[in-house]
Design a protein around this motif. Structure first.
Motif, PDB file in Angstrom:
ATOM      1  N   ILE A  16      26.271   9.026 -80.259  1.00  0.00           N
ATOM      2  CA  ILE A  16      26.608  10.183 -81.092  1.00  0.00           C
ATOM      3  C   ILE A  16      26.952   9.732 -82.510  1.00  0.00           C
ATOM      4  O   ILE A  16      26.484  10.309 -83.487  1.00  0.00           O
ATOM      5  CB  ILE A  16      27.782  10.978 -80.481  1.00  0.00           C
ATOM      6  CG1 ILE A  16      27.364  11.611 -79.155  1.00  0.00           C
ATOM      7  CG2 ILE A  16      28.291  12.050 -81.452  1.00  0.00           C
ATOM      8  CD1 ILE A  16      28.520  12.104 -78.311  1.00  0.00           C
ATOM      9  N   LEU A  82      30.642  18.802 -83.770  1.00  0.00           N
ATOM     10  CA  LEU A  82      30.660  18.112 -82.480  1.00  0.00           C
ATOM     11  C   LEU A  82      31.577  18.880 -81.543  1.00  0.00           C
ATOM     12  O   LEU A  82      32.575  19.466 -81.969  1.00  0.00           O
ATOM     13  CB  LEU A  82      31.178  16.679 -82.630  1.00  0.00           C
ATOM     14  CG  LEU A  82      30.349  15.726 -83.494  1.00  0.00           C
ATOM     15  CD1 LEU A  82      31.054  14.381 -83.609  1.00  0.00           C
ATOM     16  CD2 LEU A  82      28.944  15.550 -82.937  1.00  0.00           C
ATOM     17  N   GLU A  86      32.262  15.498 -77.224  1.00  0.00           N
ATOM     18  CA  GLU A  86      31.577  14.558 -78.105  1.00  0.00           C
ATOM     19  C   GLU A  86      32.571  13.818 -79.002  1.00  0.00           C
ATOM     20  O   GLU A  86      32.453  12.608 -79.199  1.00  0.00           O
ATOM     21  CB  GLU A  86      30.538  15.284 -78.962  1.00  0.00           C
ATOM     22  CG  GLU A  86      29.341  15.749 -78.162  1.00  0.00           C
ATOM     23  CD  GLU A  86      28.423  16.663 -78.942  1.00  0.00           C
ATOM     24  OE1 GLU A  86      27.198  16.580 -78.709  1.00  0.00           O
ATOM     25  OE2 GLU A  86      28.912  17.470 -79.769  1.00  0.00           O
TER      26      GLU A  86
END
Length: 97
Positions: A16, A82, A86
């Protein structure tokens, strides 16, 4: 915020953080293993030492404007860039640096 993290969570957080369409941390930060880092933000090293309180690191990623209203860092949680999961994964990854 968990105090323990698995290698899968850390790997997911790294993915990520390095994803140019998601976390995009490399746009501003130098991170070990990352290609073409930016230099607007600080190098992400010694993060456990810099943030002994893991929750504070989470809060800064969630909304850095609470700490610095003039920051260029996006408020990843506040603006739903996000998800909570995340952000937790990114925090777990960054905490290993």
């Amino acid at each position: 915020i968990s105090l323990f993290f698995s290698s899968t969570v850390v790997a997911d957080g790294k993915a990520i953080a390095f994803d140019r369409s998601k976390g995009n941390c490399l746009a501003c930060h130098e991170i070990a293993g990352g290609e073409s880092p930016g230099n607007i933000g600080p190098t992400l090293i010694d993060m456990k030492q810099r943030y002994p309180n893991k929750q504070l690191l989470h809060e800064r990623i969630w909304d850095e404007t609470k700490f610095n209203p003039y920051t260029v860092m996006p408020p990843f949680g506040k603006h739903q860039i996000l998800s909570e999961d995340e952000i937790n994964q990114v925090v777990d990854f960054i905490y290993t640096l």
